[in-house]
Design a protein around this motif. Sequence first.
Motif, PDB file in Angstrom:
ATOM      1  N   HIS A 165       0.691  -1.113   0.087  1.00 53.84           N
ATOM      2  CA  HIS A 165      -0.037   0.100   0.105  1.00 53.84           C
ATOM      3  C   HIS A 165       0.761   1.053   0.076  1.00 53.84           C
ATOM      4  CE1 HIS A 165      -3.644   2.278   0.367  1.00 53.84           C
ATOM      5  NE2 HIS A 165      -3.225   2.817   1.504  1.00 53.84           N
ATOM      6  N   ALA A 166       1.879   1.390   0.603  1.00 53.60           N
ATOM      7  CA  ALA A 166       2.915   2.331   0.726  1.00 53.60           C
ATOM      8  C   ALA A 166       3.276   2.852  -0.688  1.00 53.60           C
ATOM      9  CB  ALA A 166       3.932   1.981   1.716  1.00 53.60           C
ATOM     10  N   THR A 167       3.825   1.872  -1.665  1.00 51.16           N
ATOM     11  CA  THR A 167       4.413   1.909  -2.766  1.00 51.16           C
ATOM     12  C   THR A 167       2.991   2.358  -3.660  1.00 51.16           C
ATOM     13  OG1 THR A 167       5.911   0.031  -2.455  1.00 51.16           O
ATOM     14  CG2 THR A 167       5.298   0.797  -4.826  1.00 51.16           C
ATOM     15  N   TYR A 168       2.040   1.863  -3.614  1.00 52.44           N
ATOM     16  CA  TYR A 168       0.829   2.295  -4.297  1.00 52.44           C
ATOM     17  C   TYR A 168       0.371   3.812  -4.023  1.00 52.44           C
ATOM     18  CZ  TYR A 168      -3.929   3.368  -5.633  1.00 52.44           C
ATOM     19  OH  TYR A 168      -4.981   3.808  -6.175  1.00 52.44           O
ATOM     20  N   SER A 169       0.405   3.927  -2.531  1.00 50.89           N
ATOM     21  CA  SER A 169       0.170   5.346  -2.575  1.00 50.89           C
ATOM     22  C   SER A 169       1.301   6.584  -3.004  1.00 50.89           C
ATOM     23  CB  SER A 169       0.189   5.686  -0.821  1.00 50.89           C
ATOM     24  OG  SER A 169      -0.714   4.716  -0.137  1.00 50.89           O
ATOM     25  N   ARG A 170       2.494   6.068  -2.744  1.00 49.78           N
ATOM     26  CA  ARG A 170       3.462   6.863  -3.325  1.00 49.78           C
ATOM     27  C   ARG A 170       3.714   6.973  -4.921  1.00 49.78           C
ATOM     28  NH1 ARG A 170       8.185   4.223  -1.487  1.00 49.78           N
ATOM     29  NH2 ARG A 170       8.251   3.469  -3.614  1.00 49.78           N
ATOM     30  N   ASP A 171       3.510   5.661  -5.441  1.00 51.23           N
ATOM     31  CA  ASP A 171       3.996   5.771  -7.127  1.00 51.23           C
ATOM     32  C   ASP A 171       2.812   5.931  -7.827  1.00 51.23           C
ATOM     33  OD1 ASP A 171       6.422   5.379  -6.002  1.00 51.23           O
ATOM     34  OD2 ASP A 171       6.992   3.621  -6.546  1.00 51.23           O
ATOM     35  N   PHE A 172       1.900   5.218  -7.340  1.00 52.63           N
ATOM     36  CA  PHE A 172       0.715   5.287  -8.450  1.00 52.63           C
ATOM     37  C   PHE A 172      -0.751   6.441  -8.164  1.00 52.63           C
ATOM     38  CE2 PHE A 172       2.846   1.289  -8.552  1.00 52.63           C
ATOM     39  CZ  PHE A 172       3.387   1.237  -9.929  1.00 52.63           C
ATOM     40  N   TYR A 173      -1.132   6.218  -6.885  1.00 48.97           N
ATOM     41  CA  TYR A 173      -2.252   6.902  -6.225  1.00 48.97           C
ATOM     42  C   TYR A 173      -2.360   8.211  -7.059  1.00 48.97           C
ATOM     43  CZ  TYR A 173      -5.883   9.111  -3.867  1.00 48.97           C
ATOM     44  OH  TYR A 173      -7.000   9.833  -3.239  1.00 48.97           O
ATOM     45  N   PRO A 174      -1.383   9.094  -6.911  1.00 43.96           N
ATOM     46  CA  PRO A 174      -1.400  10.571  -7.372  1.00 43.96           C
ATOM     47  C   PRO A 174      -1.690  10.510  -8.886  1.00 43.96           C
ATOM     48  CG  PRO A 174       0.581  10.281  -5.879  1.00 43.96           C
ATOM     49  CD  PRO A 174       0.083   8.742  -6.324  1.00 43.96           C
ATOM     50  N   ARG A 175      -1.559   9.324  -9.566  1.00 43.09           N
ATOM     51  CA  ARG A 175      -1.751   9.524 -10.945  1.00 43.09           C
ATOM     52  C   ARG A 175      -2.931   8.773 -11.439  1.00 43.09           C
ATOM     53  NH1 ARG A 175       3.603   6.446 -12.335  1.00 43.09           N
ATOM     54  NH2 ARG A 175       2.709   6.740 -14.548  1.00 43.09           N
ATOM     55  N   MET A 176      -3.602   8.057 -10.367  1.00 35.81           N
ATOM     56  CA  MET A 176      -4.558   7.246 -10.741  1.00 35.81           C
ATOM     57  C   MET A 176      -5.854   8.072 -11.305  1.00 35.81           C
ATOM     58  SD  MET A 176      -4.639   4.045 -10.230  1.00 35.81           S
ATOM     59  CE  MET A 176      -5.666   2.549  -9.903  1.00 35.81           C
ATOM     60  N   THR A 177      -6.186   9.268 -10.887  1.00 39.45           N
ATOM     61  CA  THR A 177      -7.554   9.825 -11.477  1.00 39.45           C
ATOM     62  C   THR A 177      -7.052  10.951 -12.693  1.00 39.45           C
ATOM     63  OG1 THR A 177      -7.020  11.688  -9.910  1.00 39.45           O
ATOM     64  CG2 THR A 177      -8.445   9.837  -9.265  1.00 39.45           C
ATOM     65  N   GLN A 178      -5.741  10.895 -13.079  1.00 40.27           N
ATOM     66  CA  GLN A 178      -5.597  11.560 -14.408  1.00 40.27           C
ATOM     67  C   GLN A 178      -5.757  10.861 -15.533  1.00 40.27           C
ATOM     68  OE1 GLN A 178      -1.242  12.713 -13.672  1.00 40.27           O
ATOM     69  NE2 GLN A 178      -1.619  13.949 -11.684  1.00 40.27           N
ATOM     70  N   ASP A 179      -6.353  11.417 -16.457  1.00 41.31           N
ATOM     71  CA  ASP A 179      -6.476  10.522 -17.654  1.00 41.31           C
ATOM     72  C   ASP A 179      -5.240  10.553 -18.322  1.00 41.31           C
ATOM     73  OD1 ASP A 179      -9.211  10.798 -17.330  1.00 41.31           O
ATOM     74  OD2 ASP A 179      -9.514  12.651 -18.333  1.00 41.31           O
ATOM     75  N   CYS A 180      -4.867   9.140 -19.117  1.00 41.99           N
ATOM     76  CA  CYS A 180      -3.869   8.937 -19.843  1.00 41.99           C
ATOM     77  C   CYS A 180      -3.847   9.776 -21.202  1.00 41.99           C
ATOM     78  CB  CYS A 180      -3.850   7.443 -20.231  1.00 41.99           C
ATOM     79  SG  CYS A 180      -2.830   6.959 -21.453  1.00 41.99           S
ATOM     80  N   THR A 181      -2.654  10.431 -21.458  1.00 41.39           N
ATOM     81  CA  THR A 181      -2.853  11.259 -22.624  1.00 41.39           C
ATOM     82  C   THR A 181      -2.112  10.568 -23.535  1.00 41.39           C
ATOM     83  OG1 THR A 181      -0.748  12.417 -21.783  1.00 41.39           O
ATOM     84  CG2 THR A 181      -3.119  13.539 -21.596  1.00 41.39           C
ATOM     85  N   HIS A 182      -1.658   9.246 -23.571  1.00 42.36           N
ATOM     86  CA  HIS A 182      -0.632   8.553 -24.425  1.00 42.36           C
ATOM     87  C   HIS A 182      -1.526   7.506 -25.272  1.00 42.36           C
ATOM     88  CE1 HIS A 182       1.317   9.392 -20.615  1.00 42.36           C
ATOM     89  NE2 HIS A 182       1.861  10.321 -21.420  1.00 42.36           N
ATOM     90  N   GLY A 183      -2.918   7.648 -25.405  1.00 36.37           N
ATOM     91  CA  GLY A 183      -3.554   6.591 -26.106  1.00 36.37           C
ATOM     92  C   GLY A 183      -4.149   5.291 -25.406  1.00 36.37           C
ATOM     93  N   GLY A 184      -3.581   5.196 -24.095  1.00 35.66           N
ATOM     94  CA  GLY A 184      -4.150   4.015 -23.384  1.00 35.66           C
ATOM     95  C   GLY A 184      -4.235   2.808 -24.074  1.00 35.66           C
ATOM     96  N   MET A 185      -5.276   2.285 -24.081  1.00 36.66           N
ATOM     97  CA  MET A 185      -5.867   1.074 -24.677  1.00 36.66           C
ATOM     98  C   MET A 185      -5.802   1.056 -26.112  1.00 36.66           C
ATOM     99  SD  MET A 185      -6.498  -1.562 -22.492  1.00 36.66           S
ATOM    100  CE  MET A 185      -7.998  -1.401 -21.603  1.00 36.66           C
ATOM    101  N   GLN A 186      -5.743   2.226 -26.778  1.00 37.85           N
ATOM    102  CA  GLN A 186      -5.653   2.356 -28.115  1.00 37.85           C
ATOM    103  C   GLN A 186      -4.376   1.748 -28.894  1.00 37.85           C
ATOM    104  OE1 GLN A 186      -8.465   4.011 -26.725  1.00 37.85           O
ATOM    105  NE2 GLN A 186      -9.274   2.798 -28.306  1.00 37.85           N
ATOM    106  N   GLN A 187      -3.374   1.984 -28.120  1.00 38.70           N
ATOM    107  CA  GLN A 187      -2.474   1.375 -28.985  1.00 38.70           C
ATOM    108  C   GLN A 187      -2.186   0.018 -29.489  1.00 38.70           C
ATOM    109  OE1 GLN A 187       1.211   3.015 -26.757  1.00 38.70           O
ATOM    110  NE2 GLN A 187      -0.009   3.659 -25.282  1.00 38.70           N
TER     111      GLN A 187
END
Length: 91
Positions: free
Chosen positions: A69-91
Amino acid sequence: MSARTLPPRRPQSERRHWVFLYRCGCPFGLVELSKFYKTEDDAWDGMFDTRSEERRARAAGVRVEYVDHATYSRDFYPRMTQDCTHGGMQQ
Ligand SMILES: [Zn+2]
């Protein structure tokens, strides 16, 4: 398929998550270790409704990281609600 915050059922230090990432590395989903989700395969089943969705995601380069959970909170949570601008599943 959105990020959900569930009330903690166990001490934060014991929580584990499978974080789903697009090919670009943007996180878009989370499955928490529980009695319902014990393996990475369970997590895939929890994240996607059908096998074909799951296959499509894997083909698009979606991958999983198993983190505490600590790793998730630090590395992923802040980006979780930002929309992917790289194409996401489209690539
Ligand atoms: Zn992205």
